[in-house]
Design an enzyme around this catalytic site. Structure first.
Site, PDB file in Angstrom:
ATOM      1  N   PRO A  29      -0.456   3.128   3.091  1.00 10.09           N
ATOM      2  CA  PRO A  29       0.847   3.712   2.917  1.00 10.09           C
ATOM      3  C   PRO A  29       1.625   3.661   1.785  1.00 10.09           C
ATOM      4  O   PRO A  29       1.715   2.733   1.116  1.00 10.09           O
ATOM      5  CB  PRO A  29       1.539   2.895   4.305  1.00 10.09           C
ATOM      6  CG  PRO A  29       1.127   1.211   4.155  1.00 10.09           C
ATOM      7  CD  PRO A  29      -0.849   2.539   4.128  1.00 10.09           C
ATOM      8  N   GLN A  73       3.364   2.905   9.726  1.00  7.01           N
ATOM      9  CA  GLN A  73       4.196   1.941   9.407  1.00  7.01           C
ATOM     10  C   GLN A  73       5.788   1.212   9.481  1.00  7.01           C
ATOM     11  O   GLN A  73       6.453   2.844   8.614  1.00  7.01           O
ATOM     12  CB  GLN A  73       3.424   1.581   7.454  1.00  7.01           C
ATOM     13  CG  GLN A  73       3.457  -0.118   7.122  1.00  7.01           C
ATOM     14  CD  GLN A  73       3.216  -0.406   6.005  1.00  7.01           C
ATOM     15  OE1 GLN A  73       4.464   0.065   4.705  1.00  7.01           O
ATOM     16  NE2 GLN A  73       2.410  -0.988   5.649  1.00  7.01           N
ATOM     17  N   CYS A 132       5.674  -5.383   0.822  1.00  9.80           N
ATOM     18  CA  CYS A 132       5.620  -4.642   0.011  1.00  9.80           C
ATOM     19  C   CYS A 132       7.342  -5.708  -1.067  1.00  9.80           C
ATOM     20  O   CYS A 132       7.727  -6.341  -0.721  1.00  9.80           O
ATOM     21  CB  CYS A 132       7.144  -3.246   0.663  1.00  9.80           C
ATOM     22  SG  CYS A 132       7.903  -2.001  -0.768  1.00  9.80           S
ATOM     23  N   ASN A 139      -7.762  -4.850   1.293  1.00 13.13           N
ATOM     24  CA  ASN A 139      -6.968  -3.249  -0.018  1.00 13.13           C
ATOM     25  C   ASN A 139      -6.527  -4.434  -1.549  1.00 13.13           C
ATOM     26  O   ASN A 139      -6.570  -5.275  -1.581  1.00 13.13           O
ATOM     27  CB  ASN A 139      -5.807  -3.602   1.042  1.00 13.13           C
ATOM     28  CG  ASN A 139      -4.501  -2.264   0.081  1.00 13.13           C
ATOM     29  OD1 ASN A 139      -4.031  -2.808   0.327  1.00 13.13           O
ATOM     30  ND2 ASN A 139      -5.049  -1.425  -0.124  1.00 13.13           N
ATOM     31  N   GLY A 140      -6.825  -3.156  -2.248  1.00 10.50           N
ATOM     32  CA  GLY A 140      -6.249  -3.840  -3.861  1.00 10.50           C
ATOM     33  C   GLY A 140      -7.037  -3.819  -4.694  1.00 10.50           C
ATOM     34  O   GLY A 140      -7.955  -4.280  -4.156  1.00 10.50           O
TER      35      GLY A 140
END
Length: 337
Positions: free
Chosen positions: A9, A62, A92, A203-204
């Protein structure tokens, strides 16, 4: 649901047009909406915020928020719209998110996250999942990550997507938080090793399908359940055309850039007929020809010529022709040599 590849997202990027475009490249990747706050879902224009095309499935909603009652209501609304998963944003780092007591700052309140997830899980029949960081600011990530995951697992949550970076809420912008805090992939692998019954996706900073395949390699005895790609999938979307074969074992042919545009055309035509302006859709395609002859002309045509009122698919055709012509010129030079 097969989670081997999902598309992150991303605020202002993964809107419904972007997701329809990505679906033209991969039939199997799990797509995610931009984060939508629970109050907006409950009180706002739901069709505008949540509407999506059936072509997008499987697609997850999300949510952002920290009020269990409100999140439960938003989750019910999302499920009624047809989403295949409800995900809570615990990652976030923006100032706006912090002031609303949701996003990454919730890493400081694992029990509140668990309360939120318990309410969401009770409200819907589709999977309720968490996307989190490994910690924030001065937290010890080896403590904060496990505390958040374990609190949620205790109320029945089984699926976690972990952005393998701390979020530094003091002193870094949201943009810097995507790059500056160091990645700790080993900690995410440790989480899976020590909690093998949970679904853990990483993720990342994952910039290619080669990297995705490396993360899914289980030669160290740890089999992660999935990889989530973010900016790489957005800026160089053509890589998604190989994803079904390479990550899911599909026997269907890879989808090249030209085929993806052909697949996306009916969607664009339908939206144009509804009054959607062409740039809202073509902006997500700008990186499609990355690295190919004519890529600059492709971007320029889609950016500039899509703006005038009434611009239609002929603009896309001109952009595609610019690439084909550049490739033909290069081929002719090669033959002449």
């Amino acid at each position: 649901m097969n989670r081997r590849l999902s598309i992150a997202p991303m605020m202002d990027w993964t809107d419904r047009h972007c997701r329809a475009f990505h679906r033209a490249l991969t039939a199997k990747a799990l797509l995610y909406t931009e984060m939508v706050t629970a109050p907006a879902v409950v009180h706002g224009d739901r069709d505008r915020l949540l509407g999506f095309d059936a072509v997008e499935h499987p697609v997850a909603l999300q949510l952002g928020g920290s009020d269990p009652v409100q999140l439960a209501e938003a989750a019910r609304i999302g499920e009624a719209f047809g989403y295949d998963e409800i995900n809570l944003n615990v990652g976030c780092p923006s100032d706006r998110v912090q002031s609303g007591r949701f996003g990454a700052c919730l890493m400081r309140e694992p029990e509140l996250v668990a309360d939120c997830m318990a309410a969401i899980r009770e409200a819907v029949s589709v999977p309720a999942t968490v996307k989190c960081r490994i910690g924030v600011d001065d937290q010890d990530p080896q403590v904060s990550l496990f505390a958040t995951v374990d609190a949620c697992a205790a109320v029945g949550i089984e699926v976690f997507i972990v952005h393998a970076r701390m979020a530094w809420l003091k002193g870094l912008s949201p943009k810097e938080n995507r790059d500056v805090p160091p990645l700790d992939y080993a900690l995410v692998r440790r989480l899976k090793r020590e909690r093998p019954h949970l679904s853990v996706s990483i993720n990342g900073g994952i910039a290619s399908l080669d990297a995705a395949e490396a993360h899914l390699d289980a030669s160290d005895g740890v089999q992660l359940d999935g990889v989530m790609l973010g900016r790489a999938a957005y800026h160089e979307p053509a890589l998604l055309g190989q994803a079904d074969r390479r990550l899911f074992g599909a026997t269907t042919p890879d989808v090249d850039a030209y085929a993806a545009i052909d697949r996306y055309r009916p969607y664009m035509a339908a939206r144009l007929a509804e009054g959607v302006h062409l740039p809202a859709m073509t902006r997500h395609m700008l990186g499609l020809m990355h690295g190919r002859p004519g890529a600059r002309a492709f971007r320029r045509i889609l950016t500039v010529e899509s703006i005038p009122p009434g611009a239609g698919l002929e603009v896309v055709d001109r952009a595609v022709d610019a690439v084909r012509e550049a490739e033909a010129r290069l081929e002719m030079r090669g033959e002449a040599a």
